[in-house]
Scaffold this motif. Structure first.
Motif, PDB file in Angstrom:
ATOM      1  N   ASP A 171       0.896  -1.085   0.023  1.00 38.69           N
ATOM      2  CA  ASP A 171      -0.157   0.013  -0.124  1.00 38.69           C
ATOM      3  C   ASP A 171       0.876   1.365   0.071  1.00 38.69           C
ATOM      4  O   ASP A 171       0.190   2.390   0.066  1.00 38.69           O
ATOM      5  CB  ASP A 171      -0.923  -0.017   1.251  1.00 38.69           C
ATOM      6  N   LEU A 172       2.212   1.062  -0.035  1.00 39.28           N
ATOM      7  CA  LEU A 172       2.938   2.381   0.050  1.00 39.28           C
ATOM      8  C   LEU A 172       3.481   2.806  -1.418  1.00 39.28           C
ATOM      9  O   LEU A 172       3.983   1.918  -2.200  1.00 39.28           O
ATOM     10  CB  LEU A 172       4.013   1.997   1.048  1.00 39.28           C
TER      11      LEU A 172
ATOM     12  N   GLY B 233       3.107   6.667   3.026  1.00 41.38           N
ATOM     13  CA  GLY B 233       1.890   6.266   2.907  1.00 41.38           C
ATOM     14  C   GLY B 233       0.809   7.191   2.275  1.00 41.38           C
ATOM     15  O   GLY B 233      -0.245   7.245   2.361  1.00 41.38           O
TER      16      GLY B 233
ATOM     17  N   THR C 297       2.778   2.689   9.799  1.00 40.39           N
ATOM     18  CA  THR C 297       1.472   2.366   9.597  1.00 40.39           C
ATOM     19  C   THR C 297       0.771   2.662  10.756  1.00 40.39           C
ATOM     20  O   THR C 297      -0.381   3.341  11.006  1.00 40.39           O
ATOM     21  CB  THR C 297       1.173   0.998   9.176  1.00 40.39           C
ATOM     22  N   GLU C 298       1.442   2.425  12.058  1.00 39.45           N
ATOM     23  CA  GLU C 298       0.659   2.842  13.407  1.00 39.45           C
ATOM     24  C   GLU C 298       0.518   4.084  13.432  1.00 39.45           C
ATOM     25  O   GLU C 298      -0.461   4.593  14.029  1.00 39.45           O
ATOM     26  CB  GLU C 298       1.731   2.047  14.430  1.00 39.45           C
TER      27      GLU C 298
ATOM     28  N   LEU D 190      -2.516   5.223  11.616  1.00 38.18           N
ATOM     29  CA  LEU D 190      -3.887   5.041  12.135  1.00 38.18           C
ATOM     30  C   LEU D 190      -4.107   5.187  13.585  1.00 38.18           C
ATOM     31  O   LEU D 190      -5.363   5.577  13.751  1.00 38.18           O
ATOM     32  CB  LEU D 190      -3.762   3.331  12.017  1.00 38.18           C
TER      33      LEU D 190
ATOM     34  N   ASP E 267       6.117  -0.766   9.903  1.00 30.85           N
ATOM     35  CA  ASP E 267       5.103  -1.099  10.768  1.00 30.85           C
ATOM     36  C   ASP E 267       4.718   0.332  11.780  1.00 30.85           C
ATOM     37  O   ASP E 267       3.851   0.569  12.020  1.00 30.85           O
ATOM     38  CB  ASP E 267       5.516  -2.266  11.661  1.00 30.85           C
TER      39      ASP E 267
END
Length: 339
Positions: free
Chosen positions: A190-191, A207, A232-233, A236, A229
């Motif tokens: 997704d990046l 992202g 992403t965190e 979100l 990771d």
């Protein structure tokens, strides 16, 4: 399905041996069926028995012999079973291999590739789990390459063998079993992903399609999954967007992609698996502050392994090594400082 990183390196070695009869492989326990401690050299001794040389357990002599091969016009690849053991051959590197070309007025080259696994998270204990790249990046006259699972591993290894400079090719242990996730159509999953130019390019991930971002995370090798990771965190859970720069070359330091990303974000976090004091991140921070002070909105924050030994117990090892939560905390702290 993507080839695993270990398979990609093994396939590259077979192609390199097929193309160039000057290539030899030296190291411990390389002969089939063992094929090296992490099986990256499997099959080579069966196909080219005269060009795969199993050595005694003496890293100093392995470095010296490999340097001799290189000085005589061959293109040796030296496999050091664990990266921790490069310390046993460091005199050969610092006082010989790195200096011969300059000492002999460019009349000789030392086209030696040293492949070695670094890193922890396998419970191997204090002397088999270190990340010692920082011992190498202060040695003029060598090149240090540390690809991630998203780099063109085969292409970078072939380029290292073709390089006339001595190249240390650092491979993270956990990477061997992971897919070699190459960018497709400018993306990895997704990046968005930008791949740099040259022999050992950096990869820059976003992202947010390289729109507005709040911070840059610069890393290399086996820390890339941790950085992604964390990115992403951060999106979100904190609505914070970052760019992640995965360096391919640590020496000479490939600073340009870091500066380009920093120009878009204004904040920088360095992430490495080596210990904090005197680390690669310290060199990156110093260079960035010297060359791009005006782009920084706050201090450069460094995330690394805690100073000390890497414990054998897996729970203590995980506590000592940097994780996603450490990167998230570093970025969010920068956000608070920057307002």
């Amino acid at each position: 399905m993507s080839m695993r990183c270990g398979q990609a390196l093994n396939a590259a070695l077979h192609e390199i041996f097929e193309r160039d009869e000057r290539v030899y492989l030296l190291g411990e326990d390389l002969l089939d069926p063992y094929g090296g401690a992490f099986k990256i050299s499997q099959g080579l001794s069966t196909r080219w028995p005269d060009r795969v040389l199993a050595t005694p357990i003496s890293e100093a002599s392995m470095f010296g012999t490999s340097a001799g091969f290189a000085l005589r016009g061959y293109r040796p690849i030296l496999e050091i079973m664990f990266g921790d053991f490069i310390a046993l051959g460091l005199d050969q590197v610092v006082n010989g291999i790195a200096k011969f070309r300059a000492m002999f007025d460019d009349r000789v080259t030392v086209p030696l590739v040293v492949r070695t696994p670094m890193g922890g998270r396998r419970g191997y204990g204090p002397t088999h789990s270190q990340s010692l790249e920082k011992l190498l990046v202060g040695v003029p006259g060598i090149t240090v390459v540390a690809p991630s699972e998203c780099h063109d591993l085969g292409g970078m290894l072939a380029d290292a063998v073709a390089d006339d400079e001595p190249v240390f090719f650092i491979e993270n242990k956990l990477m061997y079993g992971r897919p070699n996730r190459r960018p497709e159509g400018g993306r990895v999953g997704d990046l968005s992903c930008l791949e740099g130019e040259g022999r050992y390019p950096a990869l820059t991930f976003s992202g947010n399609g390289f729109g507005p971002a709040d911070a840059t995370i610069v890393t290399y090798g086996g820390m890339l999954p941790v950085a992604l990771d964390a990115a992403t965190e951060l999106i979100l859970e904190h609505e914070v967007f970052t760019e992640v720069v995965a360096l391919g070359r640590l020496l000479p330091l490939d600073l340009e992609p870091v500066l380009e990303s920093l120009g878009r974000t204004g904040s920088l976090v360095t992430l490495e698996e080596g210990t904090l004091t005197g680390g690669v991140g310290a060199e990156i921070a110093a260079r960035v502050q010297a060359e791009a002070w005006g782009d920084l909105d706050g201090p450069v924050v460094r995330v690394a392994t805690r100073d000390g030994i890497v414990p054998s117990a897996r729970s203590l090892e995980d506590e000592a090594l940097p994780g996603v939560e450490d990167v998230v905390a570093a970025v969010t702290a920068l956000e608070r400082v920057g307002g």
